[in-house]
Each structure stands twice: as structure tokens, then as C-alpha cells.
Motif scaffolding. Structure first.
Motif, PDB file in Angstrom:
ATOM      1  N   THR A 198     -41.333 -25.897 -86.720  1.00  0.00           N
ATOM      2  CA  THR A 198     -40.873 -26.769 -88.136  1.00  0.00           C
ATOM      3  C   THR A 198     -42.055 -26.651 -89.028  1.00  0.00           C
ATOM      4  O   THR A 198     -42.015 -26.370 -90.253  1.00  0.00           O
ATOM      5  N   VAL A 199     -43.544 -26.516 -88.725  1.00  0.00           N
ATOM      6  CA  VAL A 199     -44.606 -26.358 -89.540  1.00  0.00           C
ATOM      7  C   VAL A 199     -44.907 -24.757 -89.258  1.00  0.00           C
ATOM      8  O   VAL A 199     -45.218 -24.353 -88.102  1.00  0.00           O
ATOM      9  N   VAL A 200     -45.120 -23.927 -90.386  1.00  0.00           N
ATOM     10  CA  VAL A 200     -45.186 -22.538 -90.368  1.00  0.00           C
ATOM     11  C   VAL A 200     -46.803 -22.329 -90.435  1.00  0.00           C
ATOM     12  O   VAL A 200     -47.545 -22.822 -91.181  1.00  0.00           O
ATOM     13  N   VAL A 201     -47.143 -21.678 -89.596  1.00  0.00           N
ATOM     14  CA  VAL A 201     -48.729 -21.240 -89.597  1.00  0.00           C
ATOM     15  C   VAL A 201     -49.185 -19.764 -89.486  1.00  0.00           C
ATOM     16  O   VAL A 201     -50.186 -19.568 -89.832  1.00  0.00           O
ATOM     17  N   GLU A 202     -48.146 -18.934 -88.933  1.00  0.00           N
ATOM     18  CA  GLU A 202     -48.555 -17.471 -88.870  1.00  0.00           C
ATOM     19  C   GLU A 202     -49.259 -16.832 -90.137  1.00  0.00           C
ATOM     20  O   GLU A 202     -50.269 -16.251 -90.178  1.00  0.00           O
ATOM     21  N   PRO A 203     -48.695 -17.340 -91.539  1.00  0.00           N
ATOM     22  CA  PRO A 203     -49.208 -16.723 -92.616  1.00  0.00           C
ATOM     23  C   PRO A 203     -50.578 -17.534 -93.210  1.00  0.00           C
ATOM     24  O   PRO A 203     -51.388 -16.936 -94.140  1.00  0.00           O
ATOM     25  N   LEU A 204     -51.058 -18.466 -92.398  1.00  0.00           N
ATOM     26  CA  LEU A 204     -52.422 -19.043 -92.447  1.00  0.00           C
ATOM     27  C   LEU A 204     -53.430 -18.116 -91.710  1.00  0.00           C
ATOM     28  O   LEU A 204     -54.837 -18.614 -91.928  1.00  0.00           O
ATOM     29  N   ILE A 205     -53.107 -17.346 -90.749  1.00  0.00           N
ATOM     30  CA  ILE A 205     -53.923 -16.737 -90.187  1.00  0.00           C
ATOM     31  C   ILE A 205     -54.549 -15.402 -90.898  1.00  0.00           C
ATOM     32  O   ILE A 205     -53.786 -14.391 -91.323  1.00  0.00           O
ATOM     33  N   SER A 206     -55.800 -15.480 -91.397  1.00  0.00           N
ATOM     34  CA  SER A 206     -56.503 -14.478 -92.343  1.00  0.00           C
ATOM     35  C   SER A 206     -57.088 -13.288 -91.620  1.00  0.00           C
ATOM     36  O   SER A 206     -56.729 -12.197 -91.900  1.00  0.00           O
ATOM     37  N   ARG A 207     -57.696 -13.590 -90.403  1.00  0.00           N
ATOM     38  CA  ARG A 207     -58.476 -12.878 -89.567  1.00  0.00           C
ATOM     39  C   ARG A 207     -58.313 -13.286 -88.425  1.00  0.00           C
ATOM     40  O   ARG A 207     -58.555 -14.435 -87.846  1.00  0.00           O
ATOM     41  N   ARG A 208     -58.298 -12.309 -87.130  1.00  0.00           N
ATOM     42  CA  ARG A 208     -58.529 -12.834 -85.807  1.00  0.00           C
ATOM     43  C   ARG A 208     -59.894 -11.813 -85.460  1.00  0.00           C
ATOM     44  O   ARG A 208     -59.955 -10.649 -85.607  1.00  0.00           O
ATOM     45  N   ILE A 209     -61.086 -12.369 -84.837  1.00  0.00           N
ATOM     46  CA  ILE A 209     -62.171 -11.856 -84.432  1.00  0.00           C
ATOM     47  C   ILE A 209     -62.534 -12.090 -83.139  1.00  0.00           C
ATOM     48  O   ILE A 209     -62.101 -13.034 -82.434  1.00  0.00           O
ATOM     49  N   GLY A 210     -63.060 -11.385 -82.409  1.00  0.00           N
ATOM     50  CA  GLY A 210     -63.726 -11.483 -81.000  1.00  0.00           C
ATOM     51  C   GLY A 210     -64.774 -12.461 -81.011  1.00  0.00           C
ATOM     52  O   GLY A 210     -65.628 -12.965 -82.162  1.00  0.00           O
ATOM     53  N   LEU A 211     -65.303 -13.060 -79.768  1.00  0.00           N
ATOM     54  CA  LEU A 211     -66.701 -13.927 -79.604  1.00  0.00           C
ATOM     55  C   LEU A 211     -67.807 -12.809 -80.402  1.00  0.00           C
ATOM     56  O   LEU A 211     -68.788 -13.746 -80.978  1.00  0.00           O
TER      57      LEU A 211
ATOM     58  N   PRO B 244     -67.215 -18.461 -95.912  1.00  0.00           N
ATOM     59  CA  PRO B 244     -65.924 -18.024 -95.846  1.00  0.00           C
ATOM     60  C   PRO B 244     -65.589 -16.756 -96.708  1.00  0.00           C
ATOM     61  O   PRO B 244     -66.167 -16.664 -97.884  1.00  0.00           O
ATOM     62  N   ALA B 245     -65.013 -15.772 -96.023  1.00  0.00           N
ATOM     63  CA  ALA B 245     -64.809 -14.442 -96.788  1.00  0.00           C
ATOM     64  C   ALA B 245     -63.782 -14.810 -98.022  1.00  0.00           C
ATOM     65  O   ALA B 245     -63.116 -15.972 -97.853  1.00  0.00           O
ATOM     66  N   GLY B 246     -63.815 -14.387 -99.168  1.00  0.00           N
ATOM     67  CA  GLY B 246     -62.839 -14.443-100.368  1.00  0.00           C
ATOM     68  C   GLY B 246     -61.359 -14.497 -99.815  1.00  0.00           C
ATOM     69  O   GLY B 246     -61.010 -13.455 -99.057  1.00  0.00           O
ATOM     70  N   GLY B 247     -60.512 -15.270-100.233  1.00  0.00           N
ATOM     71  CA  GLY B 247     -59.211 -15.563 -99.872  1.00  0.00           C
ATOM     72  C   GLY B 247     -59.087 -15.906 -98.319  1.00  0.00           C
ATOM     73  O   GLY B 247     -57.732 -16.213 -98.155  1.00  0.00           O
ATOM     74  N   GLU B 248     -59.953 -16.240 -97.798  1.00  0.00           N
ATOM     75  CA  GLU B 248     -59.901 -16.411 -96.312  1.00  0.00           C
ATOM     76  C   GLU B 248     -59.055 -17.937 -96.236  1.00  0.00           C
ATOM     77  O   GLU B 248     -59.337 -18.827 -96.783  1.00  0.00           O
ATOM     78  N   ILE B 249     -58.003 -17.999 -95.315  1.00  0.00           N
ATOM     79  CA  ILE B 249     -57.269 -19.399 -95.030  1.00  0.00           C
ATOM     80  C   ILE B 249     -57.928 -19.758 -93.734  1.00  0.00           C
ATOM     81  O   ILE B 249     -58.679 -20.809 -93.750  1.00  0.00           O
ATOM     82  N   ARG B 250     -57.541 -18.957 -92.612  1.00  0.00           N
ATOM     83  CA  ARG B 250     -58.058 -19.384 -91.406  1.00  0.00           C
ATOM     84  C   ARG B 250     -58.524 -18.047 -90.513  1.00  0.00           C
ATOM     85  O   ARG B 250     -57.774 -17.278 -90.490  1.00  0.00           O
ATOM     86  N   THR B 251     -59.787 -18.018 -90.291  1.00  0.00           N
ATOM     87  CA  THR B 251     -60.224 -17.016 -89.311  1.00  0.00           C
ATOM     88  C   THR B 251     -59.917 -17.802 -87.627  1.00  0.00           C
ATOM     89  O   THR B 251     -60.676 -18.674 -87.565  1.00  0.00           O
ATOM     90  N   LEU B 252     -59.369 -16.850 -86.804  1.00  0.00           N
ATOM     91  CA  LEU B 252     -59.397 -17.239 -85.474  1.00  0.00           C
ATOM     92  C   LEU B 252     -60.205 -16.640 -84.408  1.00  0.00           C
ATOM     93  O   LEU B 252     -60.196 -15.400 -84.797  1.00  0.00           O
ATOM     94  N   VAL B 253     -60.732 -17.144 -83.790  1.00  0.00           N
ATOM     95  CA  VAL B 253     -61.736 -16.367 -82.614  1.00  0.00           C
ATOM     96  C   VAL B 253     -60.977 -16.399 -81.454  1.00  0.00           C
ATOM     97  O   VAL B 253     -60.320 -17.307 -81.092  1.00  0.00           O
ATOM     98  N   VAL B 254     -60.709 -15.199 -81.185  1.00  0.00           N
ATOM     99  CA  VAL B 254     -59.768 -14.655 -80.139  1.00  0.00           C
ATOM    100  C   VAL B 254     -60.734 -14.139 -78.842  1.00  0.00           C
ATOM    101  O   VAL B 254     -61.171 -12.864 -78.943  1.00  0.00           O
ATOM    102  N   PRO B 255     -61.097 -14.632 -77.810  1.00  0.00           N
ATOM    103  CA  PRO B 255     -61.732 -14.100 -76.852  1.00  0.00           C
ATOM    104  C   PRO B 255     -61.355 -13.075 -76.182  1.00  0.00           C
ATOM    105  O   PRO B 255     -60.203 -12.666 -76.029  1.00  0.00           O
ATOM    106  N   ASP B 256     -61.888 -11.871 -75.621  1.00  0.00           N
ATOM    107  CA  ASP B 256     -61.857 -10.613 -75.478  1.00  0.00           C
ATOM    108  C   ASP B 256     -60.491 -10.550 -74.506  1.00  0.00           C
ATOM    109  O   ASP B 256     -59.593  -9.757 -74.653  1.00  0.00           O
TER     110      ASP B 256
END
Ligand code: NAP
Ligand code: ZN
Length: 348
Positions: A304-317, A328-340
Motif C-alpha cells: 500500500t505504501v510504495v518504497v522501492e523507488p526510495l532505494i537510491s543505493r545498496r551497499i555492503g557492510l 549523503p550523496a546528491g539526490g540520495e533518498i535512502r541508502t541500504l546496507v545489505v550484508p554480503d
């Protein structure tokens, strides 16, 4: 396992530590994603108190790997989001139901180890189930959404209301969606970035404004403006002196300003009491997520609430130290840390 520790103000390290074991009433959760929020950067800079050494990360979700003694509501293999804010349940604020104002509030990722790690320990009472069918990164948005829900609840929006949202970061873009869901039919987002304005229009904003183009207040509240007389509700989601000062001026007679943005401690703003008194404008503040985490999880689980387009970057630990210790990088909305382990596992 790997865990990112705030060792002291200004010092973050990625360490190899033993995987924790869940104690009584606790869950061991394998982190799928954990969002980097402005608060993490404030903690790094010492602008917000914490208890180092501690693993940061309070916007996380993942899969339960093990449960401690006495856990009844969860089992390994279930996906959960954790409400990081742990109230004591015994102080006067808790007894009044104001758990976000608990005198002994402890937060996962601030006072106890959080989600920038392969695994995190979550007390059962802080965990909320998410469906396994959900895209694995989406659970990381439950905590910010739960904070936005509290703000929108406070606004008591009526069907056909008008709302203005100032600031098109993750908080503003979630509030735009919630304001529509709550019944607002006109939602105006004010933010500088063109890309965020375009995105907001796909998420439910009925109009957007660039605050650098002309006089924002005149463009909205004047006769012939977007919302002559102002909006029923104005949400301040930028956290700036200038925008906090604008918010009540954009609110209609008898309307409400809700402040979600966090200004630096000690910063003062100018509000004109004459103006807000004669127009009976209420100014309320919204802090954290009292009893809203379950609804946030359901809104995300159902799409119901859309979040996919709010993910700007996914990075490792490995890259998280650099990302948290820089602006924050220019234009960044949310950066997600995704463990390896997640990157090679369930992540699309
Ligand atoms: P954010 O990404 O920094 O969002 C703020 C946005 O404001 C920026 O993206 C920026 O976008 C916009 N902005 C800057 N100058 C502006 C101006 N003059 N007029 C209008 N918009 C302007 O942060 P966030 O994660 O969304 O969080 C927003 C605020 O909520 C922060 O202060 C955060 O600390 C606070 N917060 C509060 C709670 C709570 O419980 N109350 C919970 C979480 C976060 P453009 O570049 O497009 O202008
Ligand atoms: Zn946060």
C-alpha cells in the motif's frame, strides 16, 4: 560475523565478532537490509548521544535464525522487522501510554547493538512479522514509515483535506503517501530536487513546488496560489530553521502544523505568536513511532505504501563506514546496507 561499530565519536570500524546468541525472549535475526538514516550520521558526529562501542543501525529487517528460551510467537525462518525503540513500561510516560517519551528509552542501534551487521538480536516484544513474499529490502522502511504514521495520526486528516509536505527526503515521500491514504485529496510537496518532485507526483502528490523559484508562501497561500489561505495540515519534514518558520505560515486558519524534522540542538526559530494566535494555528511535534510499527509493517507488506523507488543505493557492510561518515550523496533518498550473505542470497 561482521559488525560495524561506533567505537567513539568520529570513529567507525568494521569488526569480526562472534555471532550473538539469543537470550531469553530474544530472536537472532539475519539482517537482510538496514537503512542509513540521518541519525546514524549525527551519532557518528557526536551530535546525538549514544553508548559506544555499539553497532549502529535502527532501520532493519531480516530472517529469524534462532529463538531464545520462552519465545512463543516466532520461529526460525520467519521474516521480521524490529521496532528499535524499547520503552521500559514502568515510568510515568509509559503509564500514560506515551511510550515514545519513556524516561528510560533504549534503542537498538543506539544504546544496544543494531542492524549494520550480519546478525542482530531483537527482543520478541519488539519484533513484527513480515511476509516471506515481500522483496527482502523493503522491510528496512518499516521504522521510518512508523515514525511518519505517528505524525500523520497526530494531524487527524479528514477526507478531502489539503496537506503540504515540506522536504522530499524519505520522510517527506512517505508522508505524502500517508496523507493521501488518510484522506487528503490535495497534497503539495515542496522540495528543491526536480527528480524528487517527479517521483512524488508518482507517489500521490497532486502538485509540487521548487522552493528556490519565487516566494514559496506567496505561491501557495495567496489568492490565485495553489492553496489560497493555506493547507489544513502542513508537515515539516526538512528539519531546517527556514522551513520550520514557513510551516505555520502555510497552514490555514484553524489548521495544524506537524513538525517531524529534527533541527540541531540549541537552534532557535522565529514564530510570530500574533499570527498563530489570531489564526488559531496549532503547532505539534511528532517524535518516533509509538504503537505504529505493526501498521507500518502491514502497509509495506501489502504494498500500500510504495518504497522501492526510495532505494537510491545498496551497499555492503565494507562500504558502510564511508557512507555513514560522509554527508549523503546528491539526490540520495535512502541508502541500504545489505550484508554480503544477503547479497548472494535472497536479494533480487
Ligand atoms: P533528508 O533526506 O535530509 O530530507 C530532507 C529533505 O528536505 C531533503 O531531501 C531536501 O531535498 C529537502 N530540502 C532541503 N531544503 C529544503 C527547502 N528549503 N525547502 C523544502 N525542502 C528542502 O531527511 P529524511 O530522512 O527525509 O528526514 C527528514 C527529517 O525528519 C530529518 O530532520 C530527520 O532527522 C527527521 N526525522 C524525524 C523523525 C521523527 O520521529 N520525528 C524520524 C525520522 C527522521 P531537496 O534537495 O529536494 O530540497
Ligand atoms: Zn531513523
Amino acid at each position: 560475523m561482521k559488525a560495524l561499530f561506533l567505537e567513539d565519536v568520529g570513529k567507525l570500524t568494521l569488526r569480526d565478532v562472534d555471532k550473538p546468541a539469543p537470550g531469553e525472549g530474544e530472536l537472532l535475526v539475519r539482517v537482510e537490509a538496514c537503512g542509513i538514516c540521518g541519525t546514524d550520521r549525527h551519532l557518528f558526529l557526536g551530535e546525538f548521544p549514544s553508548k559506544p562501542p555499539v553497532t549502529l543501525g535502527h532501520e532493519f529487517a531480516g530472517i529469524i535464525e534462532a529463538v531464545g528460551a520462552g519465545v512463543t510467537g516466532f520461529r526460525p525462518g520467519m521474516r521480521v522487522t524490529g521496532d528499535p525503540n524499547i520503552a521500559c513500561g514502568r515510568c510515568s510516560a509509559c503509564h500514560q501510554g506515551r511510550v515514545n517519551l519513556c524516561h528510560n528509552l533504549q534503542a537498538i542501534g543506539i544504546h544496544r547493538n543494531g542492524g549494520f551487521a550480519d546478525y542482530v538480536i531483537v527482543p520478541e516484544k519488539q519484533a513484527f512479522e513480515l511476509p516471506l513474499s515481500l522483496p527482502p529490502l523493503h522491510g528496512a522502511f518499516c521504522e521510518p514509515l512508523a515514525c511518519c504514521l505517528h505524525g500523520v495520526d497526530l494531524a487527524r486528516i479528514e477526507a478531502c483535506a489539503s496537506a503540504i509536505v515540506i522536504g522530499g527526503g524519505v520522510i517527506g515521500l512517505l508522508v505524502v503517501q500517508l496523507a493521501r491514504l488518510a484522506g487528503a485529496t490535495k497534497v503539495v510537496l515542496i522540495t528543491r530536487s526536480e527528480a524528487k518532485r517527479r517521483l512524488a507526483e508518482t507517489l500521490g502528490a497532486t502538485a509540487t513546488i521548487d522552493p528556490t523559484e519565487g516566494d514559496v508562501i506567496a505561491n501557495i497561500v495567496s489568492d490565485g496560489g495553489l492553496l489560497p489561505g493555506g493547507a489544513d495540515v502542513v508537515f515539516e519534514c526538512a528539519g531546517l530553521k527556514e522551513t520550520v518558520e514557513q510551516a505555520p505560515r502555510l497552514t490555514r486558519k484553524g489548521g495544524m502544523t506537524v513538525i517531524l524534522g529534527v533541527l540541531p540542538s540549541g537552534e532557535k526559530v522565529e514564530i510570530e505568536p500574533f499570527d498563530i494566535l489570531f489564526r488559531e494555528v496549532s503547532i505539534v511535534t511528532s517524535f518516533l513511532n509509538p504503537f505504529t510499527h505493526r501498521r507500518a509493517a502491514d502497509l509495506i507488506a501489502s504494498g500500500t505504501v510504495v518504497v522501492e523507488p526510495l532505494i537510491s543505493r545498496r551497499i555492503g557492510l565494507d562500504d558502510a563506514v564511508g557512507a555513514i561518515s560522509s554527508p549523503p550523496a546528491g539526490g540520495e533518498i535512502r541508502t541500504l546496507v545489505v550484508p554480503d550473505h544477503s547479497k548472494t542470497g535472497s536479494v533480487a
